[in-house]
Write an enzyme that holds these catalytic residues in place. Structure first.
Site, short mmCIF file in Angstrom:
data_model
loop_
_atom_site.label_atom_id
_atom_site.label_comp_id
_atom_site.label_asym_id
_atom_site.label_seq_id
_atom_site.Cartn_x
_atom_site.Cartn_y
_atom_site.Cartn_z
N ASP A 1 -1.48 -0.85 6.05
CA ASP A 1 -1.64 -0.22 7.37
C ASP A 1 -3.10 0.02 7.72
O ASP A 1 -3.39 0.43 8.84
CB ASP A 1 -0.88 1.11 7.44
CG ASP A 1 -1.54 2.20 6.61
OD1 ASP A 1 -2.03 1.89 5.50
OD2 ASP A 1 -1.56 3.35 7.06
N ASP B 1 -0.01 5.05 1.01
CA ASP B 1 -0.15 6.01 2.11
C ASP B 1 0.00 5.30 3.46
O ASP B 1 -0.74 4.36 3.77
CB ASP B 1 -1.53 6.68 2.05
CG ASP B 1 -1.72 7.48 0.77
OD1 ASP B 1 -0.92 8.38 0.53
OD2 ASP B 1 -2.68 7.18 0.02
N GLY C 1 -7.98 3.92 3.67
CA GLY C 1 -7.76 2.84 2.71
C GLY C 1 -8.85 2.66 1.67
O GLY C 1 -8.66 1.94 0.69
N ARG D 1 -12.11 7.15 -2.48
CA ARG D 1 -12.55 8.43 -1.92
C ARG D 1 -14.06 8.52 -1.71
O ARG D 1 -14.54 8.86 -0.63
CB ARG D 1 -12.07 9.56 -2.83
CG ARG D 1 -12.19 10.94 -2.22
CD ARG D 1 -11.74 11.98 -3.24
NE ARG D 1 -10.46 11.61 -3.82
CZ ARG D 1 -10.12 11.85 -5.09
NH1 ARG D 1 -10.97 12.45 -5.90
NH2 ARG D 1 -8.94 11.49 -5.53
N SER E 1 -5.69 5.48 -3.85
CA SER E 1 -5.45 6.88 -4.22
C SER E 1 -5.37 7.08 -5.72
O SER E 1 -4.70 6.33 -6.43
CB SER E 1 -4.15 7.36 -3.57
OG SER E 1 -3.85 8.67 -3.99
N ASN F 1 -4.01 9.80 -6.67
CA ASN F 1 -2.84 10.68 -6.71
C ASN F 1 -1.54 9.89 -6.65
O ASN F 1 -0.47 10.47 -6.42
CB ASN F 1 -2.89 11.66 -5.53
CG ASN F 1 -4.12 12.54 -5.55
OD1 ASN F 1 -4.40 13.23 -6.52
ND2 ASN F 1 -4.91 12.49 -4.48
N ASP G 1 0.87 -1.17 0.00
CA ASP G 1 0.00 0.00 0.00
C ASP G 1 0.91 1.22 0.00
O ASP G 1 2.10 1.13 0.36
CB ASP G 1 -0.89 -0.03 1.24
CG ASP G 1 -1.79 1.19 1.36
OD1 ASP G 1 -2.27 1.67 0.31
OD2 ASP G 1 -1.99 1.67 2.49
#
Length: 276
Positions: free
Chosen positions: A209, A26, A73, A76, A151, A153, A24
């Site tokens: 995480d 972030d 996680g 959005r 994400s 991004n 992952d």
């Protein structure tokens, strides 16, 4: 940019019990989970204050517990939906093109993304050096490495951090939208990353995480799901599908992972809680 990144030559692989590790982004590779949390808090607190004024609803702030339970996680718009549902709030879904801040699920999600990008532009992107060291060790040992994240991004963040070349494949929110992949806690993004790398799922390691992420790892029946407890949530990660939990990836090297995976088939209920 092609969504399958193949930018690095890989060395011949040692005799290991696994062929790939999917990270992952972030909170595992980059120190951007706190930025996401801040952007979500600003978005939802703004909206909840508006509802307080317009509908005379009592204001209850968006908390870190809300972040971990409902948005961490997740894609959005799924995160917006989950949080609003937890507060009994119903608004139209809208569409991805909705103006930032419009009172729709997509509008609120777009507002969050706007704030996230603004913070990143101001503060830059930091990485977890221990994760980068592990990735380099994996590559030196001939293990394939990918990144899978909700994400949209992802490419921007990895490029800003100057680490995009470390990953042979990238499956992110943009790829998921193109391919119609389900978000976490479904395992679609990890399965797709494995397919891109040409590895069997049982010989892939997932590093996450988020609770939704370890749930996805468990559902996908990968070789091992490693939880990284950045928020002091070791027990939640274990309870939701992590086979192993550490506080930081400095606690694990390639040989440690290999040994854990070797034990896993003999002990299907393997659970290790890092207390360091």
């Amino acid at each position: 940019m092609d969504w399958i990144e193949k930018t690095m030559p890989f060395k011949s692989k040692d005799t290991l019990n696994f062929d790939a590790v999917i990270f992952d982004m972030d909170g595992v590779v980059t120190r951007t989970a706190s930025v996401h949390s801040l952007a979500w808090k600003r978005t939802f607190d703004e909206y909840l204050h508006c509802r307080e004024k317009e509908y005379n609803e009592p204001f209850r702030e968006f908390t870190s517990a809300d972040y971990l339970s409902f948005v961490d996680g997740r894609p959005r718009y799924d995160g917006v939906n989950a949080f609003l549902k937890s507060r009994g709030i119903k608004i139209p879904f809208g569409g991805p093109e909705d103006e930032s801040g419009k009172e729709t699920v997509c509008g609120l999600g777009n507002r969050k993304n706007e704030l996230f990008n603004r913070i990143v532009a101001e503060q830059g992107v930091e990485v977890y050096e221990s994760t980068i060291e592990l990735i380099k060790e994996l590559l030196d040992r001939g293990v394939k490495v990918g990144v899978a994240t909700s994400s949209k991004n992802c490419a921007q963040i990895l490029e800003r951090a100057r680490i995009i070349n470390l990953f042979e494949t990238r499956v992110d929110g943009t790829v998921s939208a193109k391919l119609g992949l389900k978000g976490k806690p479904e395992p679609d993004i990890f399965i797709t990353a494995c397919d891109n790398l040409g590895v069997e799922y049982r010989r892939a390691i997932i590093v996450e995480d988020a609770v939704s992420g370890v749930q996805a790892g468990s559902k996908g029946k990968f070789g091992l799901t490693i939880g990284v407890a950045r928020e002091g949530n070791s027990r939640e990660l274990l309870a939701n599908g992590a086979d192993v939990v550490v506080n930081d990836l400095s606690e694990l090297g390639v040989d440690d992972i290999n040994e854990l995976l070797a034990k896993a088939p003999k002990n299907p209920s393997l659970k290790i809680l890092s207390e360091s």
